[in-house]
Design an enzyme around this catalytic site. Structure first.
Site, PDB file in Angstrom:
ATOM      1  N   TYR A 150       0.660  -1.269   0.132  1.00 29.52           N
ATOM      2  CA  TYR A 150       0.059  -0.028  -0.016  1.00 29.52           C
ATOM      3  C   TYR A 150       0.910   1.255  -0.185  1.00 29.52           C
ATOM      4  O   TYR A 150       0.633   2.161  -0.863  1.00 29.52           O
ATOM      5  CB  TYR A 150      -0.955  -0.170   1.117  1.00 29.52           C
ATOM      6  CG  TYR A 150      -1.957   1.006   1.458  1.00 29.52           C
ATOM      7  CD1 TYR A 150      -3.330   1.059   0.698  1.00 29.52           C
ATOM      8  CD2 TYR A 150      -1.681   2.111   2.394  1.00 29.52           C
ATOM      9  CE1 TYR A 150      -3.981   1.995   0.519  1.00 29.52           C
ATOM     10  CE2 TYR A 150      -2.683   3.063   2.348  1.00 29.52           C
ATOM     11  CZ  TYR A 150      -3.761   2.987   1.552  1.00 29.52           C
ATOM     12  OH  TYR A 150      -4.873   4.105   1.883  1.00 29.52           O
ATOM     13  N   ASN A 179      -6.395   9.642   8.237  1.00 25.51           N
ATOM     14  CA  ASN A 179      -7.353   8.665   8.711  1.00 25.51           C
ATOM     15  C   ASN A 179      -8.893   9.544   8.819  1.00 25.51           C
ATOM     16  O   ASN A 179      -8.858  10.527   9.595  1.00 25.51           O
ATOM     17  CB  ASN A 179      -7.185   8.379  10.037  1.00 25.51           C
ATOM     18  CG  ASN A 179      -5.936   7.524  10.270  1.00 25.51           C
ATOM     19  OD1 ASN A 179      -4.788   7.751  10.061  1.00 25.51           O
ATOM     20  ND2 ASN A 179      -5.998   6.162  10.480  1.00 25.51           N
ATOM     21  N   ASN A 195     -14.238  -0.434  13.975  1.00 28.67           N
ATOM     22  CA  ASN A 195     -13.967  -1.709  14.837  1.00 28.67           C
ATOM     23  C   ASN A 195     -14.538  -1.136  16.169  1.00 28.67           C
ATOM     24  O   ASN A 195     -15.648  -2.237  16.744  1.00 28.67           O
ATOM     25  CB  ASN A 195     -12.517  -2.006  15.146  1.00 28.67           C
ATOM     26  CG  ASN A 195     -12.098  -3.180  13.911  1.00 28.67           C
ATOM     27  OD1 ASN A 195     -12.814  -3.467  12.943  1.00 28.67           O
ATOM     28  ND2 ASN A 195     -10.922  -3.577  14.320  1.00 28.67           N
ATOM     29  N   GLY A 212      -1.923   1.091  23.012  1.00 31.08           N
ATOM     30  CA  GLY A 212      -2.830   2.151  22.813  1.00 31.08           C
ATOM     31  C   GLY A 212      -2.247   3.826  22.760  1.00 31.08           C
ATOM     32  O   GLY A 212      -3.062   4.486  22.902  1.00 31.08           O
ATOM     33  N   PRO A 279       2.586   2.651  12.405  1.00 34.15           N
ATOM     34  CA  PRO A 279       3.193   3.924  12.546  1.00 34.15           C
ATOM     35  C   PRO A 279       2.963   4.235  14.176  1.00 34.15           C
ATOM     36  O   PRO A 279       1.843   4.237  14.547  1.00 34.15           O
ATOM     37  CB  PRO A 279       2.380   4.848  11.729  1.00 34.15           C
ATOM     38  CG  PRO A 279       2.169   3.950  10.636  1.00 34.15           C
ATOM     39  CD  PRO A 279       1.718   2.859  11.174  1.00 34.15           C
TER      40      PRO A 279
HETATM   41  P1  NAD Z   1     -12.780   1.866   0.374  1.00 35.02           P
HETATM   42  O1  NAD Z   1     -12.344   0.502   0.683  1.00 35.02           O
HETATM   43  O2  NAD Z   1     -14.202   2.225   1.454  1.00 35.02           O
HETATM   44  O3  NAD Z   1     -12.956   2.218  -0.815  1.00 35.02           O
HETATM   45  C1  NAD Z   1     -12.184   1.983  -1.922  1.00 35.02           C
HETATM   46  C2  NAD Z   1     -13.150   1.522  -3.114  1.00 35.02           C
HETATM   47  O4  NAD Z   1     -12.221   1.265  -4.106  1.00 35.02           O
HETATM   48  C3  NAD Z   1     -14.203   0.360  -2.637  1.00 35.02           C
HETATM   49  O5  NAD Z   1     -15.452   0.804  -3.312  1.00 35.02           O
HETATM   50  C4  NAD Z   1     -13.348  -0.908  -3.667  1.00 35.02           C
HETATM   51  O6  NAD Z   1     -14.362  -1.828  -4.041  1.00 35.02           O
HETATM   52  C5  NAD Z   1     -12.636   0.018  -4.657  1.00 35.02           C
HETATM   53  N1  NAD Z   1     -11.484  -0.591  -5.293  1.00 35.02           N
HETATM   54  C6  NAD Z   1     -10.647  -1.199  -4.715  1.00 35.02           C
HETATM   55  N2  NAD Z   1      -9.583  -1.793  -5.548  1.00 35.02           N
HETATM   56  C7  NAD Z   1     -10.197  -1.920  -6.739  1.00 35.02           C
HETATM   57  C8  NAD Z   1      -9.655  -2.043  -8.197  1.00 35.02           C
HETATM   58  N3  NAD Z   1      -8.406  -2.850  -8.339  1.00 35.02           N
HETATM   59  N4  NAD Z   1     -10.573  -1.652  -9.011  1.00 35.02           N
HETATM   60  C9  NAD Z   1     -11.594  -0.863  -9.016  1.00 35.02           C
HETATM   61  N5  NAD Z   1     -12.238  -0.558  -7.640  1.00 35.02           N
HETATM   62  C10 NAD Z   1     -11.347  -0.947  -6.702  1.00 35.02           C
HETATM   63  O7  NAD Z   1     -11.919   2.863   1.138  1.00 35.02           O
HETATM   64  P2  NAD Z   1     -11.940   4.520   1.157  1.00 35.02           P
HETATM   65  O8  NAD Z   1     -11.605   4.925   2.863  1.00 35.02           O
HETATM   66  O9  NAD Z   1     -12.956   4.926   0.816  1.00 35.02           O
HETATM   67  O10 NAD Z   1     -10.796   4.985   0.668  1.00 35.02           O
HETATM   68  C11 NAD Z   1     -10.881   5.522  -0.826  1.00 35.02           C
HETATM   69  C12 NAD Z   1      -9.325   5.937  -1.207  1.00 35.02           C
HETATM   70  O11 NAD Z   1      -8.926   6.967  -0.288  1.00 35.02           O
HETATM   71  C13 NAD Z   1      -8.305   4.873  -1.419  1.00 35.02           C
HETATM   72  O12 NAD Z   1      -7.379   5.049  -2.603  1.00 35.02           O
HETATM   73  C14 NAD Z   1      -7.675   5.146  -0.143  1.00 35.02           C
HETATM   74  O13 NAD Z   1      -6.372   4.727  -0.220  1.00 35.02           O
HETATM   75  C15 NAD Z   1      -7.626   6.513   0.228  1.00 35.02           C
HETATM   76  N6  NAD Z   1      -7.450   6.913   1.445  1.00 35.02           N
HETATM   77  C16 NAD Z   1      -8.434   6.721   2.386  1.00 35.02           C
HETATM   78  C17 NAD Z   1      -8.015   6.870   3.741  1.00 35.02           C
HETATM   79  C18 NAD Z   1      -9.304   7.127   4.866  1.00 35.02           C
HETATM   80  O14 NAD Z   1      -8.953   7.110   6.020  1.00 35.02           O
HETATM   81  N7  NAD Z   1     -10.400   6.704   4.588  1.00 35.02           N
HETATM   82  C19 NAD Z   1      -7.179   7.383   4.253  1.00 35.02           C
HETATM   83  C20 NAD Z   1      -5.924   7.408   3.289  1.00 35.02           C
HETATM   84  C21 NAD Z   1      -6.075   7.338   1.900  1.00 35.02           C
HETATM   85  N1  UDP Z   2      -6.342  -0.401  15.777  1.00 37.49           N
HETATM   86  C1  UDP Z   2      -6.523  -0.975  17.111  1.00 37.49           C
HETATM   87  N2  UDP Z   2      -7.757  -1.793  17.210  1.00 37.49           N
HETATM   88  C2  UDP Z   2      -8.261  -2.143  16.126  1.00 37.49           C
HETATM   89  C3  UDP Z   2      -8.051  -1.766  14.939  1.00 37.49           C
HETATM   90  C4  UDP Z   2      -6.751  -0.723  15.015  1.00 37.49           C
HETATM   91  O1  UDP Z   2      -5.802  -0.673  18.180  1.00 37.49           O
HETATM   92  O2  UDP Z   2      -9.320  -2.805  16.331  1.00 37.49           O
HETATM   93  C5  UDP Z   2      -4.886   0.652  15.684  1.00 37.49           C
HETATM   94  C6  UDP Z   2      -4.005   0.084  14.697  1.00 37.49           C
HETATM   95  O3  UDP Z   2      -3.046  -0.702  15.196  1.00 37.49           O
HETATM   96  C7  UDP Z   2      -3.355   1.695  14.351  1.00 37.49           C
HETATM   97  C8  UDP Z   2      -4.636   2.517  14.493  1.00 37.49           C
HETATM   98  O4  UDP Z   2      -5.707   1.893  15.446  1.00 37.49           O
HETATM   99  O5  UDP Z   2      -2.512   1.956  15.441  1.00 37.49           O
HETATM  100  C9  UDP Z   2      -5.051   2.756  13.368  1.00 37.49           C
HETATM  101  O6  UDP Z   2      -5.390   1.690  12.528  1.00 37.49           O
HETATM  102  P1  UDP Z   2      -6.436   1.482  11.248  1.00 37.49           P
HETATM  103  O7  UDP Z   2      -6.338   0.342  10.747  1.00 37.49           O
HETATM  104  O8  UDP Z   2      -7.413   2.409  11.419  1.00 37.49           O
HETATM  105  O9  UDP Z   2      -5.451   2.762  10.319  1.00 37.49           O
HETATM  106  P2  UDP Z   2      -3.680   3.070   9.912  1.00 37.49           P
HETATM  107  O10 UDP Z   2      -3.718   4.352  10.475  1.00 37.49           O
HETATM  108  O11 UDP Z   2      -3.090   2.058  10.880  1.00 37.49           O
HETATM  109  O12 UDP Z   2      -3.884   2.794   8.721  1.00 37.49           O
END
Ligand code: NAD
Ligand code: UDP
Length: 332
Positions: A150, A179, A195, A212, A279
């Protein structure tokens, strides 16, 4: 909803997911012609079903690792599993999604001279040694660890976007998302906010990984989508990368306690092993994006979590899975 005279043809890859579906709602509301490309790996068609059934958007069940063509003016590239357990389930596919998905989206943008936006991540900073993280920090990423598919995938996608801007003049933009949480997170995707809320509402133990004390900064989804739209509407040459997130920093333990407080849950906290390369700290420096776009988040964690808890409660109740009683004020 009518198509506006200024309507653009907008593609959202990953539009059936958590963030993508909120973005789709806003684009439809603004009157654009929206298409979604999503393979439903981690998304859910229910998130956008109303728009699909009413004919307001076009849905294409397609994996972005394979080339595709649609006539578009703007592309938001969000397709990629975002939850660590889910993106680690098939790490090679995750790496392909970032790399080949970006190449396919960039080729599409070139073909139609479209503006193109990449959803990157705070994970490009890895386990950061600079805190808070400014965009100029190059990060501390393990290239061979379980998160690399990733982290390195997203870093490579950023490289591709910047080189298409520098060498081909493509109108490319990059946002590094920290996040983000809110309604429509999948209850089973394994991220910390979903979660903890699901565990609290079901009266199950709340699983803290490690002790934590690790920190995260949590942004409410509506704030983030405001930022996406402001960024995409900024003049050509506004490429970023920009951090977007809420700079208020919390330990994971503080998050657990807040969720217990908001839900009135009887759940107890249990401690589980910390996954490798998790992290230690994360907090965005958002001064660059604030200076460039005037954007900053407005919804604090307590308010955003309250809205999110209410949404999860309704979903779990409809499935007969919520066993706790919410405090009166929130259940209303
Ligand atoms: P999510 O898993 O809910 O959404 C991702 C979507 O992409 C899903 O609908 C999934 O089916 C689709 N998808 C995955 N792989 C695919 C592929 N190969 N082809 C077509 N569709 C595909 O996650 P999200 O939280 O909505 O994240 C959306 C974007 O934002 C992602 O690129 C993620 O890396 C980025 N992002 C999100 C967060 C966050 O905190 N939510 C943080 C950092 C980056
Ligand atoms: N985490 C946790 N309990 C859970 C899920 C996640 O303590 O049930 C912790 C995880 O180890 C990380 C933070 O919460 O330190 C955020 O995790 P998340 O998977 O949401 O996203 P990340 O920022 O690590 O990509």
């Amino acid at each position: 909803m009518d198509i506006s005279p200024q309507a653009k043809r907008v593609l959202v890859t990953g539009g059936a997911g958590f963030l993508g579906s909120h973005l789709v709602d806003r684009l439809v509301k603004q009157g654009h012609r929206v298409s979604v490309v999503d393979n439903l790996l981690t998304g859910n068609l229910d998130n956008i079903r109303g728009h699909v059934e009413s004919g307001r958007i076009r849905f294409h069940d397609h994996d972005v690792i394979d080339p595709f063509n649609l006539a578009v003016d703007e592309i938001y590239n969000l397709a990629c599993a975002a939850s660590p357990p889910l993106y680690q389930a098939d790490p090679i596919h995750t790496a392909k999604t970032s790399a080949l998905g970006a190449l396919n989206v960039l080729a599409l943008a070139e073909r139609h001279n479209a503006r193109v936006f990449q959803a990157s991540t705070s994970e490009v900073y890895g386990d950061p040694q600079v805190h808070p993280q400014p965009e100029g920090y190059w990060g501390n990423v393990n290239p061979v660890g379980i998160r690399s598919c990733y982290d390195e995938g997203k870093r490579f996608a950023e490289t591709l976007f910047m080189d298409h801007w520098r060498h081909r003049g493509l109108d490319a933009r990059i946002v590094r998302i920290f996040n983000t949480y809110g309604p429509r997170m999948s209850p089973s995707d394994g991220r910390v906010v979903s979660n903890f809320i699901v565990q609290a509402l079901q009266g199950d133990s709340i699983t803290i990984y490690g002790d934590g004390s690790q920190t995260r900064s949590f942004c409410y989804v509506d704030d983030l989508i405001d930022g996406f739209l402001a960024f995409m509407n900024a003049p050509r040459g506004t490429t970023g990368p920009f951090n977007m997130g809420n700079p208020a920093e919390f330990t994971v333990r503080e998050l657990a306690e807040l969720v217990i407080d908001l839900t009135g849950s009887s759940s107890r906290i249990v401690y589980r092993a910390l996954p490798s390369d998790d992290p230690r700290q994360r907090k965005p420096d958002i001064s660059e994006v604030h200076d460039a776009l005037g954007w900053q988040p407005k919804v604090d964690l307590r308010e955003g979590l309250s809205r999110t808890v209410a949404w999860f409660d309704a979903v779990l109740r409809s499935e007969g899975r919520s066993s706790e009683r919410l405090p009166q004020a929130m259940a209303a």
